[in-house]
Design an enzyme around this catalytic site. Structure first.
Site, PDB file in Angstrom:
ATOM      1  N   HIS A  88      18.629  -0.873  -5.245  1.00 27.18           N
ATOM      2  CA  HIS A  88      19.615   0.217  -4.806  1.00 27.18           C
ATOM      3  C   HIS A  88      20.176   0.041  -3.414  1.00 27.18           C
ATOM      4  O   HIS A  88      19.584  -0.400  -2.431  1.00 27.18           O
ATOM      5  CB  HIS A  88      18.354   1.548  -4.465  1.00 27.18           C
ATOM      6  CG  HIS A  88      19.125   2.679  -4.246  1.00 27.18           C
ATOM      7  ND1 HIS A  88      19.674   3.502  -4.825  1.00 27.18           N
ATOM      8  CD2 HIS A  88      19.618   2.773  -2.881  1.00 27.18           C
ATOM      9  CE1 HIS A  88      20.369   4.476  -4.438  1.00 27.18           C
ATOM     10  NE2 HIS A  88      20.043   4.446  -3.056  1.00 27.18           N
ATOM     11  N   CYS A  89      21.624  -0.097  -3.474  1.00 26.83           N
ATOM     12  CA  CYS A  89      22.430  -0.470  -2.487  1.00 26.83           C
ATOM     13  C   CYS A  89      22.848   0.938  -1.667  1.00 26.83           C
ATOM     14  O   CYS A  89      23.383   1.752  -2.175  1.00 26.83           O
ATOM     15  CB  CYS A  89      23.743  -1.050  -2.974  1.00 26.83           C
ATOM     16  SG  CYS A  89      24.743  -1.669  -1.720  1.00 26.83           S
ATOM     17  N   ILE A  90      22.290   0.932  -0.476  1.00 31.01           N
ATOM     18  CA  ILE A  90      22.696   1.872   0.452  1.00 31.01           C
ATOM     19  C   ILE A  90      24.157   2.127   0.693  1.00 31.01           C
ATOM     20  O   ILE A  90      24.508   3.377   1.140  1.00 31.01           O
ATOM     21  CB  ILE A  90      21.786   1.928   1.718  1.00 31.01           C
ATOM     22  CG1 ILE A  90      21.907   0.561   2.532  1.00 31.01           C
ATOM     23  CG2 ILE A  90      20.040   2.179   1.277  1.00 31.01           C
ATOM     24  CD1 ILE A  90      21.237   0.717   3.680  1.00 31.01           C
TER      25      ILE A  90
END
Length: 397
Positions: free
Chosen positions: A248-250
């Site tokens: 999950h890329c912030i």
């Protein structure tokens, strides 16, 4: 994840003032952060006239009032850092820590957030604004260089929008997944007979590989309660299962999965090329007598004018961001070369089933790797048929 938050409320649990119907807009507790209170006030406040449009609802649902201080303070800190090189060293060194401290102080209860995505886009457009207003008037930037930087910014935003259209959420019903398993078992039985008859031929190995692919076991997600294919994982931040989940890329406020992994890699590459080219153009304009490799470290007379000092400080700021994203790109390329996702690498480290390679930059699980060439062919040709339905307005943010 705190599983206590998922349980239904007990009859004797005290009711929060936010849940009370008597005074719905008069919350006086600290059970929610300012973003949640602000969004709730905008959503639940009585409309002044007419019904609320879905576009306004989508925008209101994504507003974060805590982003306003960041968008105001970032240009201010950069201008303060441009006053003296010692201030620049102190502020640029402390800036990552200040951003993380502010994020955890204001977003401790949020899952998905636009904090980092807004910060990244604001930084990109602010650097481009300074390039147009401060560097171009100097007259030493050609039309080709200007068009190249502009095209790079546009391509970066376009690739980011394409990446945000969805990572490939698993939405297979339970009965459909069982049908896939039954079909795989039937095909496996047929291939068993084919392998026995072709044992003396050279295609036995290929049929065996096909058998292993068809008999791959689906697993049941303990949270979503749905059947998911191999290499799929559940994202606790998004609350859904994603096919071939990487991480999950912030920075994009979304997962990176089978459907958008290639576009995510393309976005990183385009941004890095644009950033490196833009930094080189700025340094050549500010320090024409210095070599490009040394101009970032030594540029005499750059602090004689405030505009030059500001552009030089922003070049340093862009270099710090570029270095961090370059490390992310290198890690992604190495993972693809070994056919391992970030999630699988973390699980292998936890279970002590992987091998650390290249000074710890990549974890080789050895489960899906078929060699450097075949791994990249599989990554570049993996199907996007698992993409969720067409992205709506809220999915793009």
């Amino acid at each position: 994840m705190k599983w206590e938050k998922l349980k239904p409320p007990e009859p004797d649990d005290p009711m929060c003032c936010c849940e009370c119907d008597i005074d719905q807009y008069g919350c006086c507790c600290d059970c929610e952060d300012p973003d949640e209170a602000f969004n709730r006030w905008l959503k639940d406040g009585p409309p002044k006239g007419g019904c609320q449009s879905p576009v306004r609802g989508a925008i209101v649902g994504k507003l974060e009032i805590s982003m306003i201080p960041v968008l105001v303070l970032l240009p201010l800190l950069l201008r303060v850092a441009a006053l003296h090189y010692l201030l620049g060293i102190i502020i640029l060194t402390a800036l990552p820590g200040l951003v993380l401290w502010y994020y955890y102080a204001t977003h401790r209860k949020k899952r998905r957030t636009l904090f980092f995505l807004t910060l990244a886009l604001f930084s990109l457009f602010y650097m481009y604004y300074l390039f147009i207003t401060e560097i171009l008037p100097r007259g030493d930037v050609s039309q080709l260089q200007q068009c190249t930087v502009t095209a790079g910014v546009i391509l970066t935003v376009a690739c980011l929008i394409h990446t945000k259209r969805g990572p490939g959420v698993v939405a297979t019903p339970l009965h459909e997944a069982h049908g896939h398993c039954q079909e795989a078992n039937k095909d496996s039985a047929q291939h068993n007979g084919s392998i026995q008859s072709a044992a003396s031929s050279g295609i036995a190995a290929e049929l065996q590989t096909t058998k292993e692919a068809l008999t791959a076991k689906w697993s049941t997600c303990p949270v979503c309660k749905i059947m998911r294919p191999p290499r799929a994982g559940h994202c606790r931040t998004c609350g859904s299962c994603v096919r071939r989940l990487d991480h999950h890329c912030i920075w994009i406020n979304s997962c990176v999965g089978q459907a958008n992994h290639r576009s995510f890699l393309l976005t990183l590459s385009v941004f890095l090329l644009t950033s490196l080219y833009g930094i080189s153009v700025v340094l050549c304009s500010l320090c024409p007598r210095q070599h490009l490799m040394t101009a970032l470290l030594y540029c005499p007379g750059v602090y004689s004018q405030s505009s030059m000092a500001l552009c030089f400080t922003c070049a340093w700021y862009s270099s710090i961001v570029t270095a961090g994203l370059l490390f992310l790109l290198v890690a992604q390329v190495l993972n693809i070369s070994f056919n391992v996702t970030e999630r699988e690498a973390l699980l292998a480290l936890r279970n002590k089933t992987g091998q650390s390679r290249l000074w710890g930059l990549v974890i080789d699980t050895g489960e899906y790797s078929r060699g450097f060439y075949q791994n990249w062919v599989e990554f570049l040709t993996m199907a996007d048929a698992s993409v969720s339905p067409r992205a709506s307005l809220t999915d793009l943010v």
